[in-house]
Write a protein that holds these residues in place. Structure first.
Motif, short mmCIF file in Angstrom:
data_model
loop_
_atom_site.label_atom_id
_atom_site.label_comp_id
_atom_site.label_asym_id
_atom_site.label_seq_id
_atom_site.Cartn_x
_atom_site.Cartn_y
_atom_site.Cartn_z
N PHE A 80 0.82 -1.21 0.00
CA PHE A 80 0.00 0.00 0.00
C PHE A 80 0.85 1.26 0.00
O PHE A 80 1.99 1.25 0.43
CB PHE A 80 -1.00 0.00 1.17
N LEU A 87 8.84 7.75 2.59
CA LEU A 87 10.22 7.32 2.36
C LEU A 87 11.00 7.61 3.63
O LEU A 87 10.74 8.60 4.31
CB LEU A 87 10.82 8.08 1.18
N PHE A 99 13.45 -1.54 1.31
CA PHE A 99 12.94 -1.62 2.68
C PHE A 99 11.93 -2.74 2.88
O PHE A 99 12.01 -3.52 3.83
CB PHE A 99 12.34 -0.26 3.07
N GLY A 100 10.98 -2.85 1.95
CA GLY A 100 9.92 -3.84 2.10
C GLY A 100 10.40 -5.28 1.97
O GLY A 100 9.72 -6.21 2.37
N GLU A 102 13.31 -6.44 3.19
CA GLU A 102 14.30 -6.82 4.19
C GLU A 102 13.79 -7.83 5.20
O GLU A 102 14.55 -8.66 5.68
CB GLU A 102 14.82 -5.57 4.90
N ALA A 103 12.49 -7.75 5.52
CA ALA A 103 11.97 -8.68 6.52
C ALA A 103 11.40 -9.93 5.86
O ALA A 103 10.71 -10.71 6.48
CB ALA A 103 10.90 -8.00 7.37
N ARG A 104 11.67 -10.08 4.57
CA ARG A 104 11.04 -11.19 3.85
C ARG A 104 12.05 -12.19 3.32
O ARG A 104 11.78 -12.93 2.38
CB ARG A 104 10.19 -10.65 2.70
N ARG A 147 8.88 1.13 -4.39
CA ARG A 147 9.01 0.35 -3.17
C ARG A 147 7.80 -0.59 -3.01
O ARG A 147 7.95 -1.74 -2.60
CB ARG A 147 9.07 1.30 -1.96
N THR A 148 6.61 -0.08 -3.36
CA THR A 148 5.40 -0.89 -3.24
C THR A 148 5.44 -2.08 -4.20
O THR A 148 5.06 -3.19 -3.85
CB THR A 148 4.17 -0.02 -3.52
N ILE A 151 7.94 -5.47 -3.61
CA ILE A 151 7.61 -6.66 -2.83
C ILE A 151 6.73 -7.63 -3.64
O ILE A 151 6.27 -8.63 -3.12
CB ILE A 151 6.89 -6.30 -1.50
#
Lengths: 256, 270
Positions: A80, A87, A99-100, A102-104, A147-148, A151
């Motif tokens: 979203f 940013l 950024f999006g 990194e946790a994936r 960025r959206t 991912i």
């Protein structure tokens, strides 16, 4: 089915202990690859719909499905973006796009490759090492879109992404977003209060009533060039569609 | 080529000129004050034990260096300033972040934090001496205490105002609580943390000085009370100047660090 709301109601408890119904018994479907806009008066629960799709909070009653999965929390299907670009000012553009991921569990080199590819798609090649403050508002929103998309979401949620921009930048950015989105074939839900924006960019428009928000009309936009709003803009039918939405919103009664 | 190179140079020149002008004006002002200090008191018949002249102070500085072990005192004060500053700001930052993450504890503790913040920290010095004796512990504690609060309050304030939408974005990207802290909250609060550290650095010198004034036999604060007891105003003046230099150096280092750490902010300061 990419997105489905089944009789969704969301209530909030306000600070004074009162119950506030944000949206009431909303049902709609969005097909894969479709671009649907949600318009409505301010405070009608447009953003509530977005937050429930993103899994930031749960409906009080009813169910939300994304790609046939019941939404139970933040999930990888949904990307979203808001009116604010969000940013991170301390990161350069390419790290912001990463950024999006990194946790994936995406490996570092692959993160960089995917980010660079998205930047290229959003016409930001050459700006990857700039910091957000060095870019214009329109470029920052394009970076936020990159960025959206990085991912690889199945659904893109856009919450008034153009409303903070000046009129000309807005037109250009709508055009560039529409092009990028149709190129990727992503299912998109656009939340907006700009009627002509909804007509220019969507396949279908959902009109919400005042709070508590319910779907009062569903309008299919039967016009070509969804991928190029600037070309749609000159078509005479656009104002007819806008007038139709305008009527459903009952804005005339309020204009005193 | 001449024209191409000339244009930017022309644009840069006025900026450099103003920079040089302000520097020259600053230096001129300093020279003026020093001259007044040197010649005005004798001209007005002010005795040396009230206001010693610049040359008196310099002479006393030399004597202190040779006879009083000035270097040792200065280094001791500098060491405890830096040490107290480091410990105090570390504690302040850690507790600030912890409280910032727990609304419950923040609400429970905030009245006491406010009370402790208002209480004059230097007044604790005699207590600390009673508890720990005439060693370096009291001055270190006073410094830690005085440094602690501005850092804590700044960090806490910043944690409260972190953009909720940014946190939501991080949540939507599946970041853990720790990940959100590390990648969103902590960097968001850096400007406030740095501002707190800058305030704290100036307070650190005060803490050490008070600690040394009240008890102990080392440091510039001790020299102030020793010189005061002997009616040696030049000694007091020298110690004050050196304390200022220590504080100034610490502050300058912090400003340099801040410029590097916060390089991503559009140039608004200075």
């Amino acid at each position: 089915m990419a997105l489905e709301f089944r009789s969704v109601t969301k209530e909030f408890t306000t600070g004074t202990g009162q119950n506030l119904v944000a949206v009431n018994d909303i049902s709609f479907r969005v097909n894969e690859g479709e671009f649907v806009s949600v318009v409505g008066p301010s405070g009608c629960g447009k953003s509530t719909i977005l937050s429930m799709t993103a899994g930031l909070y749960q409906p009080t009653r009813g169910e939300v499905f994304v790609s046939d999965d019941l939404v139970g929390g933040p999930n990888a299907h949904v990307g979203f973006m808001l009116q604010k670009d969000l940013l991170l000012p301390w990161r350069d553009i390419v790290s912001n796009v990463e950024f999006g991921l990194e946790a994936r569990g995406v490996a570092k080199s692959e993160r960089r490759d995917r980010a660079m590819a998205e930047l290229k798609r959003c016409q930001l090649s050459g700006f990857e090492n700039h910091y957000p403050y060095q870019l214009s508002g329109g470029m920052r929103q394009r970076a936020a879109l990159a960025r959206t998309l990085a991912i690889k979401p199945e659904i893109v949620l856009l919450d008034e992404p153009f409303s903070a921009l000046d009129a000309q930048t807005k037109l250009l950015l709508q055009n560039s977003f529409a092009g990028t989105i149709s190129q990727t074939g992503k299912t998109t839900l656009l939340i907006t209060h700009d009627l002509s924006e909804a007509v220019l960019m969507s396949d279908r428009i959902l009109v919400l009533s005042e709070r508590p928000g319910t779907v009062v009309a569903e309008i299919k936009v039967d016009l070509p060039h969804r991928e190029e709003p600037l070309r749609r803009r000159v078509m005479p039918e656009v104002s007819d569609y806008a007038a139709q939405i305008f009527k459903h919103l009952k804005l005339e009664e309020k204009a005193i | 080529m001449e024209a191409g190179a000339g244009a930017p140079a022309k644009a840069a020149k006025p900026a450099m000129n103003t920079q040089r002008n302000t520097f020259l004006a600053s230096m001129a002002l300093l020279a003026l004050v020093l001259l007044a200090w040197q010649f005005l008191p004798p001209a007005l018949d002010v005795p040396k034990f009230i206001i010693p002249t610049v040359t008196d102070c310099l002479a006393e500085m030399k004597r202190m260096w040779v006879q009083e072990g000035l270097l040792g005192h200065t280094l001791s004060t500098a060491l405890y300033t830096v040490l107290g500053f480091a410990i105090g700001s570390l504690l302040g930052a850690v507790i600030g972040y912890l409280l910032g993450m727990s609304e419950f504890w923040e609400k429970v503790l905030s009245p006491y934090i406010l009370a402790l913040q208002i209480a004059p920290k230097v007044a604790f010095a005699p207590l600390f001496i009673m508890w720990f004796g005439y060693n370096s512990m009291p001055k270190l504690l006073v410094t830690v205490l005085i440094v602690f609060f501005p850092v804590l309050v700044n960090v806490l304030q910043a944690m409260r105002t972190v953009d909720r939408d940014l946190v939501n974005l991080a949540r939507a990207y599946n970041l853990s609580r720790w990940g959100i802290f590390l990648k969103v909250e902590m960097p968001s609060t850096l400007p406030n943390l740095m501002a707190g550290l800058r305030i704290a650095s100036t307070l650190a010198v005060i803490g050490v000085t008070v600690g040394e004034l009240v008890g102990g036999n080392t440091g510039l604060g001790f020299l102030i009370s020793y010189g005061g007891g002997q009616a040696n105003a030049a000694m007091v003046f020298d110690a004050i100047v050196l304390l200022t230099v220590i504080g100034f150096l610490l502050y300058t280092v912090l400003v340099r660090i801040e410029e590097r750490v916060l390089h991503y902010l559009p140039k608004a300061q200075q």
